[in-house]
Scaffold this motif. Structure first.
Motif, PDB file in Angstrom:
ATOM      1  N   ASN A  39       0.821  -1.206   0.000  1.00  0.00           N
ATOM      2  CA  ASN A  39       0.000   0.000   0.000  1.00  0.00           C
ATOM      3  C   ASN A  39       0.857   1.259   0.000  1.00  0.00           C
ATOM      4  OD1 ASN A  39      -2.370  -1.416  -0.023  1.00  0.00           O
ATOM      5  ND2 ASN A  39      -2.839  -1.143   2.157  1.00  0.00           N
ATOM      6  N   ALA A  40       1.932   1.247   0.770  1.00  0.00           N
ATOM      7  CA  ALA A  40       2.808   2.429   0.853  1.00  0.00           C
ATOM      8  C   ALA A  40       3.454   2.709  -0.500  1.00  0.00           C
ATOM      9  CB  ALA A  40       3.866   2.194   1.927  1.00  0.00           C
ATOM     10  N   VAL A  41       3.859   1.669  -1.204  1.00  0.00           N
ATOM     11  CA  VAL A  41       4.478   1.865  -2.517  1.00  0.00           C
ATOM     12  C   VAL A  41       3.444   2.378  -3.516  1.00  0.00           C
ATOM     13  CG1 VAL A  41       5.627   0.701  -4.430  1.00  0.00           C
ATOM     14  CG2 VAL A  41       6.241   0.134  -2.083  1.00  0.00           C
ATOM     15  N   VAL A  42       2.226   1.847  -3.470  1.00  0.00           N
ATOM     16  CA  VAL A  42       1.173   2.304  -4.385  1.00  0.00           C
ATOM     17  C   VAL A  42       0.836   3.765  -4.137  1.00  0.00           C
ATOM     18  CG1 VAL A  42      -1.261   2.008  -4.975  1.00  0.00           C
ATOM     19  CG2 VAL A  42       0.214   0.009  -4.743  1.00  0.00           C
ATOM     20  N   GLN A  43       0.754   4.161  -2.879  1.00  0.00           N
ATOM     21  CA  GLN A  43       0.465   5.554  -2.555  1.00  0.00           C
ATOM     22  C   GLN A  43       1.578   6.479  -3.027  1.00  0.00           C
ATOM     23  OE1 GLN A  43      -0.179   6.254   1.606  1.00  0.00           O
ATOM     24  NE2 GLN A  43      -0.785   8.398   1.321  1.00  0.00           N
ATOM     25  N   GLU A  44       2.822   6.064  -2.870  1.00  0.00           N
ATOM     26  CA  GLU A  44       3.944   6.896  -3.319  1.00  0.00           C
ATOM     27  C   GLU A  44       3.982   7.000  -4.834  1.00  0.00           C
ATOM     28  OE1 GLU A  44       8.765   7.306  -2.478  1.00  0.00           O
ATOM     29  OE2 GLU A  44       7.607   5.653  -1.622  1.00  0.00           O
ATOM     30  N   LEU A  45       3.629   5.929  -5.522  1.00  0.00           N
ATOM     31  CA  LEU A  45       3.588   5.974  -6.987  1.00  0.00           C
ATOM     32  C   LEU A  45       2.490   6.905  -7.483  1.00  0.00           C
ATOM     33  CD1 LEU A  45       4.195   2.243  -8.017  1.00  0.00           C
ATOM     34  CD2 LEU A  45       5.627   4.201  -8.590  1.00  0.00           C
ATOM     35  N   SER A  46       1.381   6.956  -6.777  1.00  0.00           N
ATOM     36  CA  SER A  46       0.289   7.839  -7.205  1.00  0.00           C
ATOM     37  C   SER A  46       0.644   9.313  -7.041  1.00  0.00           C
ATOM     38  CB  SER A  46      -0.980   7.526  -6.398  1.00  0.00           C
ATOM     39  OG  SER A  46      -0.762   7.802  -5.018  1.00  0.00           O
ATOM     40  N   CYS A  47       1.567   9.611  -6.127  1.00  0.00           N
ATOM     41  CA  CYS A  47       1.980  10.999  -5.911  1.00  0.00           C
ATOM     42  C   CYS A  47       3.188  11.381  -6.750  1.00  0.00           C
ATOM     43  CB  CYS A  47       2.299  11.225  -4.433  1.00  0.00           C
ATOM     44  SG  CYS A  47       0.891  10.937  -3.330  1.00  0.00           S
TER      45      CYS A  47
ATOM     46  N   ALA B 283     -13.431   1.146   1.746  1.00  0.00           N
ATOM     47  CA  ALA B 283     -13.219   1.641   0.387  1.00  0.00           C
ATOM     48  C   ALA B 283     -14.122   2.823   0.094  1.00  0.00           C
ATOM     49  CB  ALA B 283     -13.467   0.526  -0.620  1.00  0.00           C
ATOM     50  N   SER B 284     -15.340   2.833   0.651  1.00  0.00           N
ATOM     51  CA  SER B 284     -16.276   3.925   0.386  1.00  0.00           C
ATOM     52  C   SER B 284     -15.894   5.193   1.128  1.00  0.00           C
ATOM     53  CB  SER B 284     -17.701   3.512   0.813  1.00  0.00           C
ATOM     54  OG  SER B 284     -18.120   2.354   0.101  1.00  0.00           O
ATOM     55  N   ALA B 285     -15.207   5.082   2.244  1.00  0.00           N
ATOM     56  CA  ALA B 285     -14.872   6.251   3.057  1.00  0.00           C
ATOM     57  C   ALA B 285     -13.601   6.949   2.593  1.00  0.00           C
ATOM     58  CB  ALA B 285     -14.728   5.830   4.519  1.00  0.00           C
ATOM     59  N   LEU B 286     -12.964   6.468   1.553  1.00  0.00           N
ATOM     60  CA  LEU B 286     -11.708   7.062   1.095  1.00  0.00           C
ATOM     61  C   LEU B 286     -11.941   8.413   0.447  1.00  0.00           C
ATOM     62  CD1 LEU B 286      -9.918   3.934  -0.422  1.00  0.00           C
ATOM     63  CD2 LEU B 286      -9.359   5.108   1.715  1.00  0.00           C
ATOM     64  N   GLN B 287     -10.879   9.193   0.396  1.00  0.00           N
ATOM     65  CA  GLN B 287     -10.922  10.487  -0.251  1.00  0.00           C
ATOM     66  C   GLN B 287      -9.618  10.721  -1.004  1.00  0.00           C
ATOM     67  OE1 GLN B 287     -11.411  13.782   2.400  1.00  0.00           O
ATOM     68  NE2 GLN B 287     -11.852  15.269   0.753  1.00  0.00           N
ATOM     69  N   GLY B 288      -9.731  11.183  -2.235  1.00  0.00           N
ATOM     70  CA  GLY B 288      -8.568  11.511  -3.026  1.00  0.00           C
ATOM     71  C   GLY B 288      -7.879  10.309  -3.650  1.00  0.00           C
ATOM     72  N   ARG B 289      -8.557   9.177  -3.803  1.00  0.00           N
ATOM     73  CA  ARG B 289      -7.984   7.993  -4.444  1.00  0.00           C
ATOM     74  C   ARG B 289      -8.653   7.794  -5.803  1.00  0.00           C
ATOM     75  NH1 ARG B 289      -5.355   8.917  -0.663  1.00  0.00           N
ATOM     76  NH2 ARG B 289      -4.517   7.492   0.904  1.00  0.00           N
ATOM     77  N   GLN B 290      -7.858   7.826  -6.849  1.00  0.00           N
ATOM     78  CA  GLN B 290      -8.404   7.701  -8.198  1.00  0.00           C
ATOM     79  C   GLN B 290      -8.994   6.314  -8.455  1.00  0.00           C
ATOM     80  OE1 GLN B 290      -8.710  10.247 -10.305  1.00  0.00           O
ATOM     81  NE2 GLN B 290      -7.750  11.586  -8.778  1.00  0.00           N
ATOM     82  N   THR B 291      -8.529   5.337  -7.722  1.00  0.00           N
ATOM     83  CA  THR B 291      -9.001   3.964  -7.928  1.00  0.00           C
ATOM     84  C   THR B 291     -10.142   3.593  -6.977  1.00  0.00           C
ATOM     85  OG1 THR B 291      -7.293   3.163  -6.405  1.00  0.00           O
ATOM     86  CG2 THR B 291      -6.753   3.192  -8.767  1.00  0.00           C
ATOM     87  N   GLN B 292     -10.717   4.580  -6.280  1.00  0.00           N
ATOM     88  CA  GLN B 292     -11.762   4.282  -5.309  1.00  0.00           C
ATOM     89  C   GLN B 292     -12.988   3.658  -5.970  1.00  0.00           C
ATOM     90  OE1 GLN B 292     -13.306   7.730  -3.281  1.00  0.00           O
ATOM     91  NE2 GLN B 292     -14.512   6.538  -1.807  1.00  0.00           N
ATOM     92  N   ALA B 293     -13.439   4.226  -7.070  1.00  0.00           N
ATOM     93  CA  ALA B 293     -14.625   3.704  -7.752  1.00  0.00           C
ATOM     94  C   ALA B 293     -14.387   2.276  -8.232  1.00  0.00           C
ATOM     95  CB  ALA B 293     -14.992   4.615  -8.921  1.00  0.00           C
ATOM     96  N   ASP B 294     -13.200   1.997  -8.743  1.00  0.00           N
ATOM     97  CA  ASP B 294     -12.896   0.639  -9.205  1.00  0.00           C
ATOM     98  C   ASP B 294     -12.899  -0.356  -8.052  1.00  0.00           C
ATOM     99  OD1 ASP B 294     -12.600   1.542 -11.789  1.00  0.00           O
ATOM    100  OD2 ASP B 294     -10.437   1.885 -11.572  1.00  0.00           O
TER     101      ASP B 294
END
Length: 522
Positions: free
Chosen positions: A372-380, A464-475
Motif C-alpha cells: 500500500n505504501a508503494v502504491v500511494q507513493e507511486l500515485s503521488c 473503500a467507500s470512506a476514502l478520499q482523493g484515491r483515483q481507484t476508489q470507484a474501481d
C-alpha cells in the motif's frame, strides 16, 4: 636467398659447416677497408659474367660491396637445423609402463614404413590413396586391444603415462573424451614424410578418433567450487576452539554473524557446522537476531538455505518482534520466502505463518501494508520515467510476489490483526489497492472475508467507500460489489457504506455505484 653480383669465390668468408660468417677478420668487405690478410680475389672465380668482371678488379680501394651469396637458402638452413633437433628427441619416449611403449613404438614404425611404400594414383581423380599393404600396417584396433589388455593386466591408468619429445598432448580424464591418434605423431609427421600427398594419405588413415580407456580406481571425483572453498576454510579453522567460536564483539556478533553479513558463504557454512555440533547455531546478537535472521535481512538466500539445512530455527523473533517471515514481507525478499517454502516441503518442519509481531500483524498484513505504501507513493510521483519511479515499480512487483508466495505457503486471509481486527482484505481496501483486491478475491475462500467486520464493525466496502482523493476508489468499490460485498451492512455507528462517501465528483460516482446504477469501468 641469393643476391646477384657476388662471387662464389667469397664463400671462403663463410664457415664451411654452418654457412654463416663467423670471423670478424673478413668483415672488411662490409666496410670497404683493407684487411691484414686480403685473399686472392682472382682465385676460384666463377665463369659467370658478373662474377668474372668482379674478379678482374686490381685494387681494393675500387672494390664495392654488392652482397653475399650463401650456398643454401634460409629455408633449407632452418629445416636442416630443425631436422637435427628432431632426430635428437623424436624417438626418445619414456613411459612408466614398458609394454605400452612397445605398442606405441610398433605403431610408429608402421608410420615410418609408409614413406617407403609406393603410392598408387586412381584413374578417376587425382587423390592419392594408400595400397592395401600399407593399410594393413595401420591396424588401430589391434593396437588398442593391446593397450587395453596391458592396462587391465597391470592395473595402471593411462593418466600415468608421460610422453617426452613431442608436443604436450593431454590424456583423457573421462571415457567421453577422445584423442586423435595422429596428434601423438605431429612433430614426427612434419619431418618424416617429404611428399605432400603421402602426408595427406596418412592423416586420412588416422582421421578416426580413438577412445582411450581410464580406470575408475585412479579417477578423482570432481568437486564443485563451493566444496573446494569449504575444504580451504576447514583447513584454516581446524584449530578454532569452542571458546573462540562463540566469542562476541562489542555488538554481540560472533564470527558466524559477521561472515553471514559479509556474504562469505563457505566460511559461514564451516562456522555454522561447528556451532551446530555444540548446539549454538541460533546464538543471537544484541538485536536478538540469529545468524539465520541476519541472512534474511541481508538477502543472502544461499547462506539461508545452508543454515536451514544445518537446523537453524525459523520460528524466532528479534527485538522488534519480527520473525524471518515478517522481514521478508517488509523488504520484499521473495527469494528468501521461496527458500523457506522449499525447506517446509523437504524437511516437513512446521513454520508458523500466523505469528504476529509486537503490533499484532502477521507477515501477510505487513506485506499488504508495504505494498500500500508503494502504491500511494507511486500515485503521488509525477515523473514516471525517473529512476526513483522505476525502483518503486520494481519494489511493488517484489511485494506482490511475496504476497502470492505467502498465500501458497498457507497464510490465511481470515486472520485479523490484534489491534483493530482488520484482515488483509480490509488493509487492501483502505488504500483502494485494486491489484491486491483482485488477488485476494481470486482465492477459493474469499467469500468468508468479503463481509468480515473489524472491531468497529466496518467491512472492506465501508473502508473503500470512506476514502478520499484515491483515483481507484470507484474501481475498488465496484470490484467488491461484484464479488458479493453487501452495501446494506452497518457498522457499530449504524452507518452503511454509502453514508461514509465524501462529497465531490468522485464521491458522487461512488454513490451511484453503491445504489446499483452502474459503473463505466470494470
Amino acid at each position: 636467398m641469393i643476391i646477384d653480383g657476388v662471387s662464389e669465390g667469397y664463400s671462403v668468408l663463410l664457415d664451411r659447416d654452418t654457412d654463416v660468417m663467423t670471423s670478424p677478420v673478413h668483415l672488411w668487405s662490409f666496410y670497404g677497408c683493407s684487411s691484414p690478410t686480403e685473399p686472392d680475389l682472382s682465385a676460384g672465380s666463377p665463369s659467370s659474367d658478373s662474377d668474372q668482371s668482379f674478379s678482374n678488379s686490381t685494387s681494393v680501394e675500387s672494390f664495392r660491396y654488392q652482397g653475399v651469396r650463401v650456398k643454401n637458402t634460409v629455408k633449407e638452413l632452418i629445416m636442416q637445423k630443425r631436422h637435427h633437433e628432431i632426430q635428437a628427441q623424436q624417438y626418445h619416449i619414456e613411459v612408466e609402463c614398458p609394454e605400452i611403449t612397445r605398442v606405441l613404438q610398433a605403431t610408429k614404425r608402421c608410420a615410418e614404413n609408409i614413406s617407403q611404400i609406393p603410392v598408387k594414383r586412381a584413374a578417376t581423380d587425382d587423390t592419392n590413396i594408400l595400397s592395401p599393404c600399407s593399410e594393413s600396417l595401420f591396424s588401430e584396433s589391434e593396437m588398442l586391444d593391446d593397450i587395453g589388455d596391458i592396462l587391465s593386466k597391470d592395473r595402471v591408468s593411462i593418466d600415468s603415462v608421460t610422453v617426452r619429445g613431442f608436443n604436450s598432448v593431454p590424456m583423457c580424464t573421462s571415457p567421453e573424451e577422445h584423442i586423435p591418434l595422429q596428434s601423438l605423431y605431429t612433430d614426427v609427421e612434419k619431418h618424416m614424410y617429404s611428399g605432400v600427398h603421402q602426408l595427406q594419405s596418412i592423416q586420412n588413415t588416422f582421421s578416426c578418433s580413438v577412445l582411450v580407456p581410464t580406470l575408475s580406481a585412479t579417477t578423482v571425483p570432481p568437486v564443485s567450487f563451493f566444496e573446494w572453498q569449504i575444504q580451504q576454510e576447514e583447513e584454516k579453522l581446524a584449530g578454532l576452539s569452542h571458546t573462540e567460536l562463540i566469542a562476541r564483539d562489542g555488538d554481540g556478533d560472533t564470527f558466524l554473524h559477521i561472515a553471514v553479513a559479509q556474504g562469505r558463504r563457505a566460511l559461514a557454512y564451516v562456522l555454522a557446522k561447528k556451532m551446530a555440533t555444540i548446539g549454538m547455531l541460533d546464538l543471537k546478537e544484541h538485536n536478538r537476531q540469529s545468524a539465520f535472521q541476519v541472512s534474511i535481512a541481508a538477502n543472502q538466500h544461499l547462506i539461508a538455505q545452508d543454515l536451514l539445512s544445518l537446523g537453524a530455527e525459523v520460528n524466532t523473533l528479534d527485538c522488534w518482534g519480527r520473525s524471518p517471515l515478517h522481514v521478508c514481507a517488509e523488504k520484499g525478499h521473495n527469494n528468501m520466502l521461496q527458500v523457506i517454502q522449499k525447506y517446509m516441503q523437504t524437511s516437513g518442519r512446521h513454520v508458523n505463518m500466523e505469528m504476529v509481531n509486537y503490533d499484532g500483524l502477521t507477515a501477510l498484513h505487513v506485506a499488504v501494508l508495504s505494498h500500500n505504501a508503494v502504491v500511494q507513493e507511486l500515485s503521488c510521483h509525477m515523473t514516471p520515467s525517473s529512476a526513483h519511479t522505476v525502483a518503486l515499480v520494481q519494489r511493488r512487483k517484489h511485494l506482490s510476489d511475496c504476497i502470492n508466495t505467502l498465500l501458497l505457503m498457507g497464510a490465511s486471509l481470515e486472520t485479523k490483526d490484534r489491534k483493530s481486527g482488520r484482515t488483509a482484505l480490509h488493509i487492501a481496501a483502505e488504500e483502494a489497492n485494486v491489484e491486491l483486491l483482485r488477488v485476494f478475491l481470486d482465492q477459493s475462500n474469499y467469500f468468508s472475508v468479503i463481509n468480515a467486520k473489524s472491531f468497529n464493525g466496518n467491512t472492506a466496502l465501508h473502508m473503500a467507500s470512506a476514502l478520499q482523493g484515491r483515483q481507484t476508489q470507484a474501481d475498488a468499490v465496484h470490484l467488491l460489489l461484484r464479488r458479493g460485498a453487501d452495501p446494506s451492512t452497518k457498522n457499530l455507528e449504524n452507518e452503511q457504506p454509502a453514508q461514509l462517501v465524501r462529497d465531490g465528483p468522485l464521491g458522487e460516482q461512488v454513490r451511484r455505484i453503491l445504489k446499483g446504477r452502474g459503473h463505466s469501468r470494470s
